[in-house]
Enzyme design. Structure first.
Site, PDB file in Angstrom:
ATOM      1  N   CYS A   1      41.067  63.235  -1.796  1.00 54.35           N
ATOM      2  CA  CYS A   1      41.293  62.543  -0.527  1.00 54.35           C
ATOM      3  C   CYS A   1      41.944  63.483   0.486  1.00 54.35           C
ATOM      4  CB  CYS A   1      42.137  61.301  -0.750  1.00 54.35           C
ATOM      5  SG  CYS A   1      43.406  61.538  -1.972  1.00 54.35           S
TER       6      CYS A   1
ATOM      7  N   GLU B   1      44.228  53.120   0.218  1.00 54.24           N
ATOM      8  CA  GLU B   1      44.125  54.500   0.678  1.00 54.24           C
ATOM      9  C   GLU B   1      42.636  54.781   0.763  1.00 54.24           C
ATOM     10  OE1 GLU B   1      45.225  57.869  -1.950  1.00 54.24           O
ATOM     11  OE2 GLU B   1      43.633  58.513  -0.622  1.00 54.24           O
TER      12      GLU B   1
HETATM   13  P1  NAP Z   1      34.642  52.465  -3.906  1.00 53.94           P
HETATM   14  O1  NAP Z   1      33.178  52.256  -3.802  1.00 53.94           O
HETATM   15  O2  NAP Z   1      35.447  52.084  -2.740  1.00 53.94           O
HETATM   16  O3  NAP Z   1      35.132  51.629  -5.187  1.00 53.94           O
HETATM   17  C1  NAP Z   1      36.479  51.619  -5.612  1.00 53.94           C
HETATM   18  C2  NAP Z   1      36.747  50.344  -6.390  1.00 53.94           C
HETATM   19  O4  NAP Z   1      36.740  49.242  -5.495  1.00 53.94           O
HETATM   20  C3  NAP Z   1      35.693  50.034  -7.449  1.00 53.94           C
HETATM   21  O5  NAP Z   1      36.334  49.436  -8.563  1.00 53.94           O
HETATM   22  C4  NAP Z   1      34.804  49.032  -6.779  1.00 53.94           C
HETATM   23  O6  NAP Z   1      34.231  48.138  -7.698  1.00 53.94           O
HETATM   24  C5  NAP Z   1      35.775  48.284  -5.892  1.00 53.94           C
HETATM   25  N1  NAP Z   1      35.121  47.785  -4.681  1.00 53.94           N
HETATM   26  C6  NAP Z   1      34.500  48.539  -3.731  1.00 53.94           C
HETATM   27  N2  NAP Z   1      34.035  47.744  -2.746  1.00 53.94           N
HETATM   28  C7  NAP Z   1      34.371  46.490  -3.089  1.00 53.94           C
HETATM   29  C8  NAP Z   1      34.154  45.234  -2.468  1.00 53.94           C
HETATM   30  N3  NAP Z   1      33.479  45.106  -1.325  1.00 53.94           N
HETATM   31  N4  NAP Z   1      34.632  44.124  -3.085  1.00 53.94           N
HETATM   32  C9  NAP Z   1      35.302  44.236  -4.271  1.00 53.94           C
HETATM   33  N5  NAP Z   1      35.517  45.387  -4.904  1.00 53.94           N
HETATM   34  C10 NAP Z   1      35.055  46.513  -4.327  1.00 53.94           C
HETATM   35  O7  NAP Z   1      34.994  53.953  -4.250  1.00 53.94           O
HETATM   36  P2  NAP Z   1      34.350  54.966  -5.288  1.00 53.94           P
HETATM   37  O8  NAP Z   1      33.365  54.279  -6.170  1.00 53.94           O
HETATM   38  O9  NAP Z   1      35.452  55.626  -5.948  1.00 53.94           O
HETATM   39  O10 NAP Z   1      33.618  56.048  -4.404  1.00 53.94           O
HETATM   40  C11 NAP Z   1      32.698  55.730  -3.413  1.00 53.94           C
HETATM   41  C12 NAP Z   1      33.045  56.487  -2.136  1.00 53.94           C
HETATM   42  O11 NAP Z   1      34.412  56.257  -1.816  1.00 53.94           O
HETATM   43  C13 NAP Z   1      32.974  57.994  -2.227  1.00 53.94           C
HETATM   44  O12 NAP Z   1      31.694  58.474  -2.009  1.00 53.94           O
HETATM   45  C14 NAP Z   1      33.924  58.422  -1.156  1.00 53.94           C
HETATM   46  O13 NAP Z   1      33.278  58.407   0.081  1.00 53.94           O
HETATM   47  C15 NAP Z   1      34.975  57.385  -1.159  1.00 53.94           C
HETATM   48  N6  NAP Z   1      36.216  57.773  -1.860  1.00 53.94           N
HETATM   49  C16 NAP Z   1      37.257  58.155  -1.109  1.00 53.94           C
HETATM   50  C17 NAP Z   1      38.439  58.495  -1.716  1.00 53.94           C
HETATM   51  C18 NAP Z   1      39.612  58.901  -0.907  1.00 53.94           C
HETATM   52  O14 NAP Z   1      40.659  59.144  -1.488  1.00 53.94           O
HETATM   53  N7  NAP Z   1      39.528  58.986   0.381  1.00 53.94           N
HETATM   54  C19 NAP Z   1      38.579  58.447  -3.106  1.00 53.94           C
HETATM   55  C20 NAP Z   1      37.485  58.037  -3.861  1.00 53.94           C
HETATM   56  C21 NAP Z   1      36.318  57.695  -3.205  1.00 53.94           C
HETATM   57  P3  NAP Z   1      32.689  48.227  -8.140  1.00 53.94           P
HETATM   58  O15 NAP Z   1      32.344  49.673  -8.251  1.00 53.94           O
HETATM   59  O16 NAP Z   1      32.644  47.510  -9.419  1.00 53.94           O
HETATM   60  O17 NAP Z   1      31.973  47.525  -7.025  1.00 53.94           O
END
Ligand code: NAP
Length: 529
Positions: free
Chosen positions: A303, A266
């Site tokens: 989200c 998601e």
């Molecule tokens: P995220 O950066 O996507 O990370 C979520 C999880 O996935 C973390 O455990 C992260 O691990 C892992 N991950 C991310 N990229 C990866 C990759 N390339 N390979 C392996 N594992 C990976 O999300 P977030 O930290 O929660 O938030 C960052 C941004 O996501 C926000 O600024 C927002 O834009 C978006 N977000 C959207 C929603 C939604 O529901 N639409 C919800 C939350 C966040 P690590 O941190 O250890 O790398």
């Protein structure tokens, strides 16, 4: 319960061998000194996955009643943590206590919902077609179908729901209900909260003598642990909530495996809100206040946050903008979950404001700290948005753009051209029903949930909920990550042809020993008693 910073691998608590990590308090960005977490080594990630693989056959075969009790014991354990859990979550996420208490209620409600799903038995979709030995020109064999668990599931906890979309959140609850062992990667944004909940699951698993690898919780920093998890041959499906880039990276890793696996990610959604002319004329001001309240709720870190509003230009839209601007002006800035999410929000605001076609409508109270988010409302025209796709990228936080349309046809054109969304909202009066029909037809092809005269933030956990939608809202529009049908993501149908009764799964045995709803020769049969 004492936090130790250890990895929970099956029934053991083990100190990681990787680098040290501390949780961060987002209010002051200072490390929380205790406990010290050590990242999992590749060997520990492998151990968790191998244990999950070894547990799979026994866990999927335990009576559904035992799995239901497992989920209920997890729910009771979470409640039993009391303020220890909500206070730690507050320290790590900055989310208000009242919100965290509400989220805890939703989390345990979800677990109990899946327990009731297991008891009802419909999740297996047991379907029997009797043999027709005398059928001409060919006899039909005895055919029976039911759904079975997919295999061990990797779950990525979400930053913005430290309880309901995290260690014991919807992905874990639905996967365990399906009979899939789970390996969770804790989110860096709430490490201690994750350990507390993880220990509750581990204790429940031990108490009920479930197979050791039924559940593991891994702590890691950076992409390596996640990539290793998704690439591990024992893992058969992935549940993820987070960024579009993260979701896409995991989808690529899953597709590149010798045996590709499904990733239920998601990711991103801007949740358009269509204000139809009759509604805008009747209640521009009340829609405006409701919209701003939804926009800034939880610092916009939902989200389902409404990021785009469409309306036809004119005095009613001016009244809406005036009221929305005034209401936003009173709203205090709020602390965001992590410095990274705050920085992504700032970059999103810069992206919007660097476009000459966008004008500021109003802003909330200025931020007082480095990770606080100030609310922002902007406006532009349909024409500008049509020429500039950047304006339709998710900005995760309390910011929205109002799109001025010349007529309702532009609203419809927008609905037809927009990417997949988690939600689409219509504000309407009876006189708008004609226009609304076209918008519903366009948006039901894109969105997981279409709603009228409300706001999309707040997702009910129930049987009819769909928290899904076409890409990029999710990676698989056929499913939901909230509500009882989320279990379907971790099941697959198997047809059994001419099997002797003793070899059939319990759900398909002749005398219906599980006493569940079944479809027998095209007729729904109710359980007895
Ligand atoms: P995220 O950066 O996507 O990370 C979520 C999880 O996935 C973390 O455990 C992260 O691990 C892992 N991950 C991310 N990229 C990866 C990759 N390339 N390979 C392996 N594992 C990976 O999300 P977030 O930290 O929660 O938030 C960052 C941004 O996501 C926000 O600024 C927002 O834009 C978006 N977000 C959207 C929603 C939604 O529901 N639409 C919800 C939350 C966040 P690590 O941190 O250890 O790398």
């Amino acid at each position: 319960m004492q936090l130790t910073g250890e990895q929970l691998i099956g029934h053991q608590a083990v100190r990681g061998e990787g680098r040290e990590l501390l949780a961060i308090n987002p209010h002051d960005q200072q490390p929380i000194p205790s406990p010290v977490f050590n990242c999992a080594s590749a060997a520990l990630v492998n151990e968790a996955c191998v244990l999950a693989e070894q547990a799979f056959d026994s866990f999927r075969s335990v009576a559904p009643e035992l799995r239901a009790r497992f989920l209920e014991e997890i729910a009771e354990g979470i409640v039993g943590l009391g303020p220890l859990l909500t206070e730690r979550a507050h320290l790590e996420t900055g989310l208000p206590m009242a919100r965290l208490e509400g989220e805890r209620g939703r989390t345990v409600g979800q677990l109990r919902l899946f327990a009731s799903v297991l008891r009802q038995g419909r999740w297996q979709d047991a379907t029997l077609d009797s043999a027709l030995p005398d059928r001409q020109p060919l006899p039909r064999p005895d055919l029976r179908m039911c759904k079975i668990a997919l295999g061990p599931v990797a779950v990525f906890g979400a930053s913005n729901f430290p309880l309901a979309f995290s260690v014991a959140g919807g992905d874990t609850a639905s996967a365990l209900a399906a009979g899939c062992p789970v390996v969770v990667k804790a989110h860096r944004a709430h490490l201690g909260t994750s350990e507390l909940v993880g220990r509750v699951i581990q204790e429940a698993s031990k108490r009920l003598e479930l197979p050791e690898g039924t559940f593991s919780l891994i702590v890691g920093d950076g992409n390596d642990v996640g990539q290793q998890l998704v690439s591990h041959p024992a893992i058969k499906a992935v549940g993820f909530t987070g960024s579009r880039s993260g979701g896409l990276a995991l989808m690529r890793a899953a597709a590149a495996r010798p045996e590709p696996i499904p990733v239920y990610a998601e990711m991103s959604s801007i949740n358009p809100v269509f204000l139809l002319p009759g509604a805008l004329s009747a209640r521009a001001k009340s829609i405006a206040t409701g919209f701003i309240d939804a926009l800034v709720m939880g610092a916009g870190q939902f989200c389902t946050n409404p990021g785009i509003v469409l309306a036809v230009d004119g005095p009613d839209l001016e009244a809406f903008l005036d009221k929305a601007g005034a209401h936003l002006g009173d709203k205090a800035a709020q602390t965001m979950l992590t410095p990274g999410i705050h920085s992504a929000y700032s970059q999103g605001i810069d992206r919007i404001t660097s476009q000459p076609c966008v004008q500021a409508v109003a802003s909330g109270q200025p931020d007082l700290g480095a990770t606080q988010a100030q609310g922002h409302l902007y406006q532009t025209t349909f024409e500008s948005v049509a020429a500039n796709a950047q304006l339709l990228e998710e900005v995760f936080g309390p910011a929205a753009i109002v799109i001025r349309c010349q007529n309702v046809n532009e609203m419809l054109a927008f609905a037809k051209s927009i990417e997949g969304q988690l939600t689409a909202t219509l504000h309407l009066e009876d006189e708008d029903l004609g226009i609304a029909q076209g918008l519903v037809q366009a948006m039901e092809k894109k969105a997981g949930r279409v709603l009228v005269n409300g706001f999309p933030t707040g997702v009910e956990v129930c049987d009819s909920m769909v928290h899904g939608g076409a890409f990029p809202a999710t990676s698989d529009s056929r499913t939901t990550s909230v509500g009882s049908t989320a279990i379907d993501r971790f099941l697959r149908p198997v047809c059994y042809q001419n099997l002797p009764n003793v070899l059939l799964p319990e759900a398909l045995k002749q005398n219906n020993p599980l006493n569940i709803w079944r479809l027998v020769d095209g007729k729904t049969t109710a359980p007895k008693g």
